[in-house]
Design a protein around this motif. Structure first.
Motif, PDB file in Angstrom:
ATOM      1  N   THR A 175       0.858  -1.187   0.000  1.00 44.53           N
ATOM      2  CA  THR A 175       0.000   0.000   0.000  1.00 44.53           C
ATOM      3  C   THR A 175       0.896   1.240   0.000  1.00 44.53           C
ATOM      4  OG1 THR A 175      -0.126   0.091   2.414  1.00 44.53           O
ATOM      5  CG2 THR A 175      -1.732  -1.299   1.278  1.00 44.53           C
ATOM      6  N   LYS A 176       0.325   2.389   0.326  1.00 45.58           N
ATOM      7  CA  LYS A 176       1.123   3.620   0.336  1.00 45.58           C
ATOM      8  C   LYS A 176       2.149   3.652   1.463  1.00 45.58           C
ATOM      9  CE  LYS A 176      -2.208   6.682  -1.892  1.00 45.58           C
ATOM     10  NZ  LYS A 176      -2.999   7.946  -1.760  1.00 45.58           N
ATOM     11  N   SER A 177       1.867   2.929   2.532  1.00 42.72           N
ATOM     12  CA  SER A 177       2.764   3.010   3.689  1.00 42.72           C
ATOM     13  C   SER A 177       3.084   1.666   4.325  1.00 42.72           C
ATOM     14  CB  SER A 177       2.160   3.924   4.759  1.00 42.72           C
ATOM     15  OG  SER A 177       0.904   3.410   5.202  1.00 42.72           O
ATOM     16  N   GLU A 178       2.549   0.570   3.773  1.00 40.55           N
ATOM     17  CA  GLU A 178       2.764  -0.745   4.371  1.00 40.55           C
ATOM     18  C   GLU A 178       3.133  -1.777   3.320  1.00 40.55           C
ATOM     19  OE1 GLU A 178      -0.121  -0.495   8.312  1.00 40.55           O
ATOM     20  OE2 GLU A 178      -0.743  -1.712   6.584  1.00 40.55           O
ATOM     21  N   LEU A 179       3.976  -2.696   3.719  1.00 44.82           N
ATOM     22  CA  LEU A 179       4.379  -3.831   2.896  1.00 44.82           C
ATOM     23  C   LEU A 179       3.895  -5.098   3.596  1.00 44.82           C
ATOM     24  CD1 LEU A 179       8.036  -2.686   2.183  1.00 44.82           C
ATOM     25  CD2 LEU A 179       6.113  -2.571   0.582  1.00 44.82           C
ATOM     26  N   ARG A 180       2.967  -5.822   2.951  1.00 44.45           N
ATOM     27  CA  ARG A 180       2.410  -7.037   3.530  1.00 44.45           C
ATOM     28  C   ARG A 180       3.238  -8.235   3.077  1.00 44.45           C
ATOM     29  NH1 ARG A 180      -2.464  -5.836   5.771  1.00 44.45           N
ATOM     30  NH2 ARG A 180      -3.373  -3.831   5.139  1.00 44.45           N
ATOM     31  N   LEU A 181       3.732  -8.997   4.036  1.00 47.21           N
ATOM     32  CA  LEU A 181       4.632 -10.105   3.762  1.00 47.21           C
ATOM     33  C   LEU A 181       4.008 -11.425   4.181  1.00 47.21           C
ATOM     34  CD1 LEU A 181       7.931  -8.492   5.127  1.00 47.21           C
ATOM     35  CD2 LEU A 181       6.924  -8.259   2.848  1.00 47.21           C
ATOM     36  N   THR A 182       4.636 -12.496   3.747  1.00 48.56           N
ATOM     37  CA  THR A 182       4.196 -13.814   4.186  1.00 48.56           C
ATOM     38  C   THR A 182       4.419 -13.969   5.682  1.00 48.56           C
ATOM     39  OG1 THR A 182       6.393 -14.703   3.668  1.00 48.56           O
ATOM     40  CG2 THR A 182       4.710 -14.840   1.937  1.00 48.56           C
ATOM     41  N   GLY A 183       3.641 -14.880   6.268  1.00 48.46           N
ATOM     42  CA  GLY A 183       3.773 -15.142   7.697  1.00 48.46           C
ATOM     43  C   GLY A 183       3.038 -14.137   8.558  1.00 48.46           C
ATOM     44  N   ASN A 184       2.051 -13.408   7.984  1.00 46.54           N
ATOM     45  CA  ASN A 184       1.269 -12.406   8.724  1.00 46.54           C
ATOM     46  C   ASN A 184       2.151 -11.313   9.324  1.00 46.54           C
ATOM     47  OD1 ASN A 184      -1.205 -13.477   8.181  1.00 46.54           O
ATOM     48  ND2 ASN A 184      -1.539 -14.382  10.208  1.00 46.54           N
ATOM     49  N   ILE A 185       3.086 -10.833   8.540  1.00 48.13           N
ATOM     50  CA  ILE A 185       3.995  -9.772   8.987  1.00 48.13           C
ATOM     51  C   ILE A 185       3.827  -8.565   8.074  1.00 48.13           C
ATOM     52  CG2 ILE A 185       6.417  -9.103   9.286  1.00 48.13           C
ATOM     53  CD1 ILE A 185       7.029 -11.958  10.037  1.00 48.13           C
ATOM     54  N   ILE A 186       3.802  -7.390   8.671  1.00 52.92           N
ATOM     55  CA  ILE A 186       3.647  -6.134   7.935  1.00 52.92           C
ATOM     56  C   ILE A 186       4.787  -5.195   8.310  1.00 52.92           C
ATOM     57  CG2 ILE A 186       2.249  -4.046   7.641  1.00 52.92           C
ATOM     58  CD1 ILE A 186      -0.230  -5.732   8.032  1.00 52.92           C
ATOM     59  N   ILE A 187       5.437  -4.623   7.302  1.00 52.55           N
ATOM     60  CA  ILE A 187       6.393  -3.535   7.517  1.00 52.55           C
ATOM     61  C   ILE A 187       5.636  -2.225   7.306  1.00 52.55           C
ATOM     62  CG2 ILE A 187       8.505  -2.414   6.729  1.00 52.55           C
ATOM     63  CD1 ILE A 187       9.516  -5.103   5.794  1.00 52.55           C
ATOM     64  N   GLY A 188       5.511  -1.450   8.352  1.00 56.68           N
ATOM     65  CA  GLY A 188       4.784  -0.176   8.274  1.00 56.68           C
ATOM     66  C   GLY A 188       5.722   1.003   8.435  1.00 56.68           C
ATOM     67  N   THR A 189       5.601   1.974   7.558  1.00 55.10           N
ATOM     68  CA  THR A 189       6.412   3.196   7.636  1.00 55.10           C
ATOM     69  C   THR A 189       5.458   4.371   7.831  1.00 55.10           C
ATOM     70  OG1 THR A 189       6.387   3.427   5.211  1.00 55.10           O
ATOM     71  CG2 THR A 189       8.246   2.256   6.183  1.00 55.10           C
ATOM     72  N   HIS A 190       5.546   5.004   8.992  1.00 47.66           N
ATOM     73  CA  HIS A 190       4.591   6.045   9.360  1.00 47.66           C
ATOM     74  C   HIS A 190       5.298   7.210  10.032  1.00 47.66           C
ATOM     75  CE1 HIS A 190       1.511   2.986   8.655  1.00 47.66           C
ATOM     76  NE2 HIS A 190       2.161   2.192   9.510  1.00 47.66           N
ATOM     77  N   PRO A 191       4.655   8.382  10.037  1.00 45.09           N
ATOM     78  CA  PRO A 191       5.137   9.462  10.913  1.00 45.09           C
ATOM     79  C   PRO A 191       4.964   9.056  12.370  1.00 45.09           C
ATOM     80  CG  PRO A 191       3.608  10.304   9.265  1.00 45.09           C
ATOM     81  CD  PRO A 191       3.520   8.817   9.218  1.00 45.09           C
ATOM     82  N   ASN A 192       5.801   9.603  13.241  1.00 46.19           N
ATOM     83  CA  ASN A 192       5.741   9.203  14.637  1.00 46.19           C
ATOM     84  C   ASN A 192       4.423   9.616  15.285  1.00 46.19           C
ATOM     85  OD1 ASN A 192       6.245  11.772  16.595  1.00 46.19           O
ATOM     86  ND2 ASN A 192       7.256  12.097  14.625  1.00 46.19           N
ATOM     87  N   SER A 193       3.853   8.721  16.069  1.00 50.75           N
ATOM     88  CA  SER A 193       2.634   9.007  16.825  1.00 50.75           C
ATOM     89  C   SER A 193       2.531   7.980  17.944  1.00 50.75           C
ATOM     90  CB  SER A 193       1.388   8.933  15.943  1.00 50.75           C
ATOM     91  OG  SER A 193       0.211   9.022  16.743  1.00 50.75           O
ATOM     92  N   PHE A 194       2.508   8.471  19.181  1.00 55.42           N
ATOM     93  CA  PHE A 194       2.435   7.544  20.311  1.00 55.42           C
ATOM     94  C   PHE A 194       1.043   6.943  20.452  1.00 55.42           C
ATOM     95  CE2 PHE A 194       1.372  11.716  22.027  1.00 55.42           C
ATOM     96  CZ  PHE A 194       0.288  11.461  22.843  1.00 55.42           C
ATOM     97  N   ARG A 195       0.051   7.510  19.766  1.00 55.66           N
ATOM     98  CA  ARG A 195      -1.301   6.969  19.846  1.00 55.66           C
ATOM     99  C   ARG A 195      -1.482   5.779  18.895  1.00 55.66           C
ATOM    100  NH1 ARG A 195      -1.950  12.549  19.810  1.00 55.66           N
ATOM    101  NH2 ARG A 195      -2.824  13.456  21.712  1.00 55.66           N
ATOM    102  N   SER A 196      -0.989   5.908  17.655  1.00 57.23           N
ATOM    103  CA  SER A 196      -1.264   4.899  16.644  1.00 57.23           C
ATOM    104  C   SER A 196      -0.461   3.616  16.829  1.00 57.23           C
ATOM    105  CB  SER A 196      -0.980   5.468  15.249  1.00 57.23           C
ATOM    106  OG  SER A 196       0.379   5.829  15.112  1.00 57.23           O
ATOM    107  N   VAL A 197       0.600   3.636  17.639  1.00 57.44           N
ATOM    108  CA  VAL A 197       1.426   2.430  17.795  1.00 57.44           C
ATOM    109  C   VAL A 197       0.892   1.479  18.853  1.00 57.44           C
ATOM    110  CG1 VAL A 197       3.491   3.650  17.026  1.00 57.44           C
ATOM    111  CG2 VAL A 197       2.963   3.568  19.462  1.00 57.44           C
ATOM    112  N   ARG A 198      -0.055   1.912  19.623  1.00 59.29           N
ATOM    113  CA  ARG A 198      -0.579   1.063  20.694  1.00 59.29           C
ATOM    114  C   ARG A 198      -1.485  -0.030  20.130  1.00 59.29           C
ATOM    115  NH1 ARG A 198       0.026   3.202  25.847  1.00 59.29           N
ATOM    116  NH2 ARG A 198       0.910   5.288  25.913  1.00 59.29           N
ATOM    117  N   GLY A 199      -1.588  -1.126  20.852  1.00 53.59           N
ATOM    118  CA  GLY A 199      -2.502  -2.199  20.486  1.00 53.59           C
ATOM    119  C   GLY A 199      -2.011  -3.089  19.370  1.00 53.59           C
ATOM    120  N   ARG A 200      -0.720  -3.032  19.019  1.00 56.76           N
ATOM    121  CA  ARG A 200      -0.183  -3.873  17.957  1.00 56.76           C
ATOM    122  C   ARG A 200       0.854  -4.837  18.530  1.00 56.76           C
ATOM    123  NH1 ARG A 200       0.828  -0.063  12.636  1.00 56.76           N
ATOM    124  NH2 ARG A 200      -0.872   1.437  12.967  1.00 56.76           N
ATOM    125  N   SER A 201       1.027  -5.945  17.826  1.00 58.47           N
ATOM    126  CA  SER A 201       2.104  -6.869  18.160  1.00 58.47           C
ATOM    127  C   SER A 201       3.350  -6.397  17.417  1.00 58.47           C
ATOM    128  CB  SER A 201       1.740  -8.299  17.750  1.00 58.47           C
ATOM    129  OG  SER A 201       0.606  -8.746  18.455  1.00 58.47           O
TER     130      SER A 201
END
Length: 496
Positions: free
Chosen positions: A107-133
């Motif tokens: 997508t515009k900011s994420e790379l979806r990989l095998t094994g249910n893994i995502i590489i996400g590139t985002h601006p810093n935000s302490f709110r949006s990083v919560r609740g993820r593995s």
């Protein structure tokens, strides 16, 4: 550096190179939990951040529950910088025959990989990083992070991601050019650089230490032209000429948490107002109103409208507030647009441009914070701006105060404008003969403005012995000697 961070053995030549950027510490024997790299400009920081993200996502093994998605996050200062890291990571995957089969979708900011893994590139935000593995977090240019809701976004993000990284055992990696001696990057460098800690590795080096292909002649020319700035940009050193203008303790002690955000007007109080205008596109349009109580200055009202907005509508709102506090005059920032004075005049308010630059107002009113003689509302945007004000020492020893590279100080400017107005005593010089009428039998009395030296027009038939002139005494003639307000005879000087 990366081999050492992962606890891999180093050859003798690599050992020497590692000690040169690690402060002489011993190389770790196992993978560290935190890696902090303080590096100069164009040293390949974004590319390294992308490479680490791809390696963690594709090479390392991760234990995820069915349906669980593991995230490798790369957090940058801006959207544009996040996109740079995203492009590098995508290219690493697509150009590698070994890794390209891992890429499922982009997508515009994420790379979806095998094994249910995502590489996400985002601006810093302490709110949006919560609740993820979180499998790993790479923080790019942390020294330059800014956030409208926090003065310490790097620390807020660190606190938000640390629990998830503890659960997964993933690494936290910070890569940044240095700036002023403040924030998480500087704190980690201060506490761990050169220290043989098994969990935290801090390295620091000039741009050419990490990228020897850079033009040495051009870097040397930049160092000669602007030593302080270039040492941070190319040598990877924290700036000595920039410091926090106010300490957190000074700011916190001046905040009144028990009062409402705005105080109502009261009778018998003389108020002062200051505005920091804006055209409605980039900066906030701010207004502050305050008054003096003995040695303290109380900020009664602080309002600011963030863009976009109609500036004429904001002027009308300000005029209504000012009139509610009995004010018909407003001092403001020396804003270049003529419409500001015209707009306030049409709303019944006289707008006076301040003849004192904001940097001077900041420096002259610093004692109000160090002595705790100012009462501030618990206004989040104001407090964030106060914490981010920077004091710079220039060649020759002159100090200036301003916001940082990407910050703002609109609310600060309005507050310090009120502090400056409250600290200025209004003086007038009155002269004349009291007790001796003129040819028409009227007591003559004149008043001078001390700033211009020009007479202030008054009603010549007003009785100078009325309550307005309490303390006046009659003189014996036109040759009476000039004296102070508490003089017993003659012509009087009065300070109001």
């Amino acid at each position: 550096m990366l081999r050492a961070a992962y606890g891999l053995p180093l050859a003798p030549q690599q050992q020497e190179a590692f000690k040169a950027v690690a402060g002489g510490r011993l190389a770790p024997t196992n993978r560290v939990k935190e890696l902090w790299a303080v590096a100069g400009r164009r040293s390949g920081k974004s590319r390294v951040a992308a490479a680490i993200a791809v390696a963690v996502a594709t090479v390392e093994k991760h234990l995820l529950a069915p349906g669980e998605i593991g995230f490798v996050l790369v957090l940058s200062a801006t959207v544009a910088q996040a996109h740079v890291v995203f492009s590098y990571a995508k290219a690493f995957l697509e150009e590698s025959p070994v890794l390209r089969h891992h890429l499922i979708d982009a997508t515009k900011s994420e790379l979806r990989l095998t094994g249910n893994i995502i590489i996400g590139t985002h601006p810093n935000s302490f709110r949006s990083v919560r609740g993820r593995s979180l499998l790993a977090v790479i923080c790019d240019e942390t020294a330059l992070w800014r956030d409208d809701s926090s003065a310490n976004p790097d620390l807020e993000v660190y606190r938000a991601v640390k629990p998830a990284l503890i659960a997964s055992g993933g690494p936290l990696i910070g890569i940044s050019s240095p700036y002023r001696k403040l924030g998480l990057l500087y704190n980690r460098h201060r506490d761990y650089f050169g220290v043989s800690d098994p969990n935290v590795l801090v390295v620091q080096g000039a741009s050419r230490s990490f990228n020897p292909l850079l033009d040495e002649v051009g870097i040397n020319a930049a160092l000669a032209d602007d030593p302080e700035s270039s040492r941070a940009e190319w040598e990877g050193e924290f700036r000595e000429d920039i410091a926090a203008f106010l300490s957190d303790a000074d700011i916190d002690q001046c905040v009144d948490h028990d009062r409402p955000l705005e105080l109502p007007p009261r009778n018998g109080i003389r108020y002062f107002a200051f505005a920091d205008p804006s055209g409605g596109r980039h900066d906030a349009f701010c207004l502050a109103i305050g008054h003096r109580e003995d040695e303290r200055v109380v900020i009664d009202v602080l309002r600011g409208q963030m863009p976009p907005f109609d500036p004429h509508e904001i002027v009308r709102e300000h005029a209504a507030v000012l009139k509610g506090f009995g004010l018909r005059e407003l001092v403001g920032d020396n804003y270049s647009a003529e419409w500001v004075s015209t707009a306030y005049k049409s709303a019944g308010i006289r707008y006076v441009r301040s003849d004192v630059p904001k940097g001077r107002m900041y420096l002259e009113n610093l004692p109000a914070f160090t002595r705790r003689t100012v009462s501030l509302p618990d206004h989040p945007t104001l407090l964030r701006e106060l914490r981010l004000l920077e004091r710079r020492t220039h060649v020759g020893g002159k100090d200036t105060v301003d916001h940082g590279r990407t910050g703002s100080d609109d609310f600060c400017n309005a507050v310090f404008g009120v502090l400056h107005s409250c600290s200025m005593k209004r003086q007038t010089l009155r002269y004349g003969t009291i007790g001796t009428p003129n040819a028409n039998g009227v007591h003559q009395f004149n008043e001078l403005d001390p700033k211009t030296g020009r007479p202030i027009s008054r009603d010549p038939y007003r009785n100078p012995l009325s309550s307005e002139f309490n303390g006046c005494v009659t003189g014996k003639g036109p040759d009476a000697e000039l004296s102070l307000f508490n003089a017993q005879r003659g012509i009087m000087r009065r300070i109001r």
